[in-house]
Design an enzyme around this catalytic site. Structure first.
Site, PDB file in Angstrom:
ATOM      1  N   THR A  87      41.626  18.090  54.783  1.00  0.00           N
ATOM      2  CA  THR A  87      40.337  18.401  54.152  1.00  0.00           C
ATOM      3  C   THR A  87      40.136  19.916  54.237  1.00  0.00           C
ATOM      4  O   THR A  87      39.275  20.400  54.968  1.00  0.00           O
ATOM      5  CB  THR A  87      39.180  17.665  54.857  1.00  0.00           C
ATOM      6  OG1 THR A  87      39.332  17.820  56.281  1.00  0.00           O
ATOM      7  CG2 THR A  87      39.160  16.198  54.526  1.00  0.00           C
ATOM      8  N   LEU A 157      41.859  14.905  68.856  1.00  0.00           N
ATOM      9  CA  LEU A 157      43.049  15.415  69.539  1.00  0.00           C
ATOM     10  C   LEU A 157      43.174  16.929  69.391  1.00  0.00           C
ATOM     11  O   LEU A 157      42.707  17.511  68.410  1.00  0.00           O
ATOM     12  CB  LEU A 157      44.315  14.737  69.020  1.00  0.00           C
ATOM     13  CG  LEU A 157      44.760  14.948  67.564  1.00  0.00           C
ATOM     14  CD1 LEU A 157      45.447  16.273  67.349  1.00  0.00           C
ATOM     15  CD2 LEU A 157      45.672  13.823  67.140  1.00  0.00           C
ATOM     16  N   GLU A 159      45.953  19.980  69.185  1.00  0.00           N
ATOM     17  CA  GLU A 159      47.374  20.237  68.990  1.00  0.00           C
ATOM     18  C   GLU A 159      47.940  20.790  70.292  1.00  0.00           C
ATOM     19  O   GLU A 159      47.276  21.532  70.999  1.00  0.00           O
ATOM     20  CB  GLU A 159      47.582  21.232  67.843  1.00  0.00           C
ATOM     21  CG  GLU A 159      47.174  20.634  66.517  1.00  0.00           C
ATOM     22  CD  GLU A 159      47.433  21.548  65.335  1.00  0.00           C
ATOM     23  OE1 GLU A 159      48.170  22.528  65.467  1.00  0.00           O
ATOM     24  OE2 GLU A 159      46.883  21.244  64.255  1.00  0.00           O
ATOM     25  N   GLY A 260      39.107  35.976  74.257  1.00  0.00           N
ATOM     26  CA  GLY A 260      40.367  36.287  73.574  1.00  0.00           C
ATOM     27  C   GLY A 260      40.115  36.954  72.239  1.00  0.00           C
ATOM     28  O   GLY A 260      39.034  37.491  71.985  1.00  0.00           O
ATOM     29  N   CYS A 267      41.317  23.577  62.626  1.00  0.00           N
ATOM     30  CA  CYS A 267      40.041  22.849  62.698  1.00  0.00           C
ATOM     31  C   CYS A 267      38.816  23.739  62.850  1.00  0.00           C
ATOM     32  O   CYS A 267      37.930  23.713  62.008  1.00  0.00           O
ATOM     33  CB  CYS A 267      40.091  21.837  63.832  1.00  0.00           C
ATOM     34  SG  CYS A 267      41.230  20.486  63.465  1.00  0.00           S
ATOM     35  N   LYS A 270      37.679  26.025  59.795  1.00  0.00           N
ATOM     36  CA  LYS A 270      37.230  25.306  58.591  1.00  0.00           C
ATOM     37  C   LYS A 270      36.052  24.388  58.891  1.00  0.00           C
ATOM     38  O   LYS A 270      35.154  24.239  58.071  1.00  0.00           O
ATOM     39  CB  LYS A 270      38.396  24.555  57.946  1.00  0.00           C
ATOM     40  CG  LYS A 270      38.663  23.170  58.469  1.00  0.00           C
ATOM     41  CD  LYS A 270      39.703  22.453  57.619  1.00  0.00           C
ATOM     42  CE  LYS A 270      40.190  21.172  58.276  1.00  0.00           C
ATOM     43  NZ  LYS A 270      39.169  20.197  58.609  1.00  0.00           N
TER      44      LYS A 270
HETATM   45  N1  LIG Z   1      45.280  19.122  63.215  1.00  0.00           N
HETATM   46  C1  LIG Z   1      44.388  18.814  64.122  1.00  0.00           C
HETATM   47  O1  LIG Z   1      44.464  19.240  65.276  1.00  0.00           O
HETATM   48  C2  LIG Z   1      43.240  17.905  63.789  1.00  0.00           C
HETATM   49  C3  LIG Z   1      42.482  17.343  64.828  1.00  0.00           C
HETATM   50  C4  LIG Z   1      41.421  16.492  64.509  1.00  0.00           C
HETATM   51  C5  LIG Z   1      41.124  16.236  63.170  1.00  0.00           C
HETATM   52  N2  LIG Z   1      41.865  16.816  62.176  1.00  0.00           N
HETATM   53  C6  LIG Z   1      41.529  16.479  60.794  1.00  0.00           C
HETATM   54  O2  LIG Z   1      42.464  15.520  60.324  1.00  0.00           O
HETATM   55  C7  LIG Z   1      42.734  15.726  58.927  1.00  0.00           C
HETATM   56  C8  LIG Z   1      44.218  15.914  58.715  1.00  0.00           C
HETATM   57  O3  LIG Z   1      44.606  17.115  59.374  1.00  0.00           O
HETATM   58  P1  LIG Z   1      46.136  17.484  59.611  1.00  0.00           P
HETATM   59  O4  LIG Z   1      46.143  18.683  60.487  1.00  0.00           O
HETATM   60  O5  LIG Z   1      46.875  16.262  60.049  1.00  0.00           O
HETATM   61  O6  LIG Z   1      46.563  17.857  58.116  1.00  0.00           O
HETATM   62  P2  LIG Z   1      48.031  18.110  57.550  1.00  0.00           P
HETATM   63  O7  LIG Z   1      47.866  19.065  56.454  1.00  0.00           O
HETATM   64  O8  LIG Z   1      48.962  18.411  58.695  1.00  0.00           O
HETATM   65  O9  LIG Z   1      48.468  16.690  56.964  1.00  0.00           O
HETATM   66  C9  LIG Z   1      47.930  16.090  55.819  1.00  0.00           C
HETATM   67  C10 LIG Z   1      49.031  15.256  55.174  1.00  0.00           C
HETATM   68  O10 LIG Z   1      48.475  14.478  54.118  1.00  0.00           O
HETATM   69  C11 LIG Z   1      49.428  14.411  53.070  1.00  0.00           C
HETATM   70  N3  LIG Z   1      48.749  14.015  51.819  1.00  0.00           N
HETATM   71  C12 LIG Z   1      47.884  14.738  51.086  1.00  0.00           C
HETATM   72  N4  LIG Z   1      47.471  14.008  50.024  1.00  0.00           N
HETATM   73  C13 LIG Z   1      48.082  12.823  50.103  1.00  0.00           C
HETATM   74  C14 LIG Z   1      48.063  11.658  49.303  1.00  0.00           C
HETATM   75  N5  LIG Z   1      47.304  11.571  48.198  1.00  0.00           N
HETATM   76  N6  LIG Z   1      48.823  10.607  49.673  1.00  0.00           N
HETATM   77  C15 LIG Z   1      49.594  10.668  50.779  1.00  0.00           C
HETATM   78  N7  LIG Z   1      49.648  11.743  51.577  1.00  0.00           N
HETATM   79  C16 LIG Z   1      48.904  12.816  51.244  1.00  0.00           C
HETATM   80  C17 LIG Z   1      50.032  15.795  53.056  1.00  0.00           C
HETATM   81  O11 LIG Z   1      51.285  15.819  52.390  1.00  0.00           O
HETATM   82  C18 LIG Z   1      50.151  16.090  54.547  1.00  0.00           C
HETATM   83  O12 LIG Z   1      51.399  15.662  55.059  1.00  0.00           O
HETATM   84  C19 LIG Z   1      41.881  16.923  58.526  1.00  0.00           C
HETATM   85  O13 LIG Z   1      40.670  16.460  57.989  1.00  0.00           O
HETATM   86  C20 LIG Z   1      41.642  17.630  59.828  1.00  0.00           C
HETATM   87  O14 LIG Z   1      40.459  18.368  59.818  1.00  0.00           O
HETATM   88  C21 LIG Z   1      42.925  17.626  62.454  1.00  0.00           C
END
Ligand SMILES: NC(=O)c1ccc[n+]([C@@H]2O[C@H](COP(=O)([O-])OP(=O)(O)OC[C@H]3O[C@@H](n4cnc5c(N)ncnc54)[C@H](O)[C@@H]3O)[C@@H](O)[C@H]2O)c1
Length: 470
Positions: A87, A157, A159, A260, A267, A270
């Site tokens: 997102t 979670l 990273e 820092g 996260c 955005k």
């Molecule tokens: N990364 C973090 O630490 C974290 C922690 C908590 C919440 N989030 C939230 O979780 C969500 C995902 O974050 P992320 O870091 O995993 O993102 P990311 O960009 O790593 O992964 C998103 C995945 O979705 C796939 N995708 C996009 N459109 C698609 C579709 N139509 N069909 C199938 N696959 C599709 C992309 O190819 C990509 O692999 C976000 O909303 C983020 O804010 C992330």
């Protein structure tokens, strides 16, 4: 429970899918990135996350975890479908929901019976209702009617610690209006439920709000200590001691009180921008969060300006007695001070750490990008090393690629450099062989932007030390 589908196999989707398969469920992870799916099918984990590879390998071996690009088939084969797509921020800072909408519509086009659609992506308040609408529209187009429930189940979670966070969460938040769906979610998280993990069951909007409120509060806490650090530098206080003493207060806690160069990552930046936008749109502005966003941007620039001030003074030192002070750090706001661009020309800075934090290869909104860009604009060149993030850095720093050389390790980065800049606190940088560092560096400028060293100790060794608020 039948199979569970997770759509979006990025950071969150892959961790969710693999940990749920480790809980004994059969999981199918879907992604529309064919290359990513092919790599996963071949046993290759595309991200660096400690412990993840072993879980993927184990559960793939037992056939509990599979990967596909076929969304429709995955939707038909599972009662529970997680949405875990990105997102990212739109131009105005709000969350771009195009990927969530695409998946919701895919689900509506393919489902053939009752489904629990679980939103794990971080989405603006009200998105759960919109997901209901998108799915219903697709069902209407098909002229069919199947029951379904939408659940908001935000992910907390971190990273670098994702496996531990997913398998031992502080709480599981489940937002839904349906008892049937809540019951399904208890089955999904049965292992955690039995372990007495607190389950917080709310309506959809509250669950969506919880995620933003939690992230915004943590971002604000970091920003608070960063601003406090800037003041400490002015008044001769030590922010490390301030933070330690504050953190002993149970109402405050020591976490996220580390000064820092500004927060980064996929996260906080955005989500704070999105929440500020949600507040503006709803007519209930979140002034504190708007200030947090602004202050964090400023912190990255101030950090670059501080480094620039010290190094440009160092560069002039031989001919010019105008010694460096930290004052530009609080007034110039970046590489636009009175010194012409180029005052770091001919200087090479060793950069240790590029990822936005340790134990990840993720460079999304990493302070390294802003800081290196600002310093490159002043003419600096870099010898950079990160244990995991250099592949990503190669394209994230493409715009300054003439200024950056990557090295095989941290010592090679420092060899012949005019200064060292610690940007990410990887463990291996916490215990550098300082005698060797001293010999390798051309000049003893040591910028410890994560406060992992002790100023008196470094100064005793002859380094010219700059920390953050210490
Ligand atoms: N990364 C973090 O630490 C974290 C922690 C908590 C919440 N989030 C939230 O979780 C969500 C995902 O974050 P992320 O870091 O995993 O993102 P990311 O960009 O790593 O992964 C998103 C995945 O979705 C796939 N995708 C996009 N459109 C698609 C579709 N139509 N069909 C199938 N696959 C599709 C992309 O190819 C990509 O692999 C976000 O909303 C983020 O804010 C992330």
């Amino acid at each position: 429970m039948s199979q569970i589908t997770v759509i979006g196999t990025g950071y969150v989707g892959l961790v969710t899918g693999s940990c749920l398969s480790d809980f004994g469920h059969r999981i199918i992870c879907v992604d529309n990135d064919e290359d990513k799916v092919r790599r996963l099918q071949n046993g290759e984990v595309p991200i660096y996350e400690p412990g993840l590879e072993a879980i993927v390998e184990r559960n793939t071996y037992y056939n509990r975890l599979n990967f596909t690009t076929d969304t429709a088939e995955a939707v038909r084969s599972s009662e529970v479908i997680f949405i875990a797509v990105g997102t990212p921020p739109a131009d105005d800072g709000s969350a771009d929901l195009q990927y969530v909408e695409a998946v919701a519509r895919d689900i509506g086009r393919a489902m053939d019976g009752y489904r629990v659609i679980v939103d794990k992506s971080t989405v603006p308040i009200g998105t759960g209702r919109r997901v209901q609408g998108w799915v219903r529209e697709e069902l209407d187009k098909r002229g069919v009617s199947f029951e379904f429930d939408v659940v908001s189940n935000p992910e907390f979670l971190r990273e670098g610690n994702a496996i531990q966070d997913f398998t031992h969460p502080d709480r599981v938040v489940v937002g839904s209006d349906s008892e049937r769906a809540r019951d399904v979610m208890r089955q999904v998280y049965r292992v955690l439920y039995l372990n007495e993990t607190p389950f917080i069951e709310t309506n959809i909007e509250t669950a969506e709000m919880i995620k933003y409120a939690a992230n915004a509060f943590l971002a604000l806490k970091i920003t608070f200590i960063n601003e406090t650090a800037n003041l400490c530098e002015k008044v001769g206080a030590n922010v490390q001691d301030v933070a330690r003493a504050m953190g002993r207060d149970g109402r405050i806690s020591p976490k996220f009180l580390h000064a820092g160069p500004g927060y980064g990552g996929s996260c906080f930046p955005k989500d704070t921008r999105a929440l500020a936008e949600i507040g503006r749109a709803a007519g209930a502005r979140l002034h504190l969060i708007e200030q947090t966003v602004e202050s964090n941007e400023r912190q990255k620039k101030l950090t670059a300006a501080k480094v620039r001030t010290v190094l440009s003074a160092a560069g002039r030192k031989s001919g010019d007695a105008k010694a460096g002070t930290d004052s530009a750090a609080n007034s110039s706001g970046g590489a636009q001070g009175p010194d012409a661009a180029g005052d770091l020309a001919g200087m090479t800075i060793a950069v240790l750490g590029l990822a936005f934090k340790p134990n990840t290869d993720d460079m999304r909104e990493s302070p390294a990008i802003t800081i290196m860009t600002e310093l490159a604009a002043a003419g600096a060149h870099f010898r950079a090393y990160d244990p995991e993030a250099m592949e990503e850095a190669a394209w994230r720093l493409e715009h300054i690629k003439e200024h950056v050389a990557f090295t095989a390790d941290e010592y090679e980065a420092m060899d012949g450099a005019d200064a060292v800049l610690i940007l990410t606190e990887w463990n291996q940088f916490r215990n550098l062989d300082l005698e060797r560092v001293k010999k390798l560096l051309k000049a003893p400028y040591f910028f410890d932007l994560r406060n992992i060293y002790n100023r008196p100790m470094l100064e005793e060794l002859g380094f010219i030390y700059t920390g953050v608020g210490v």
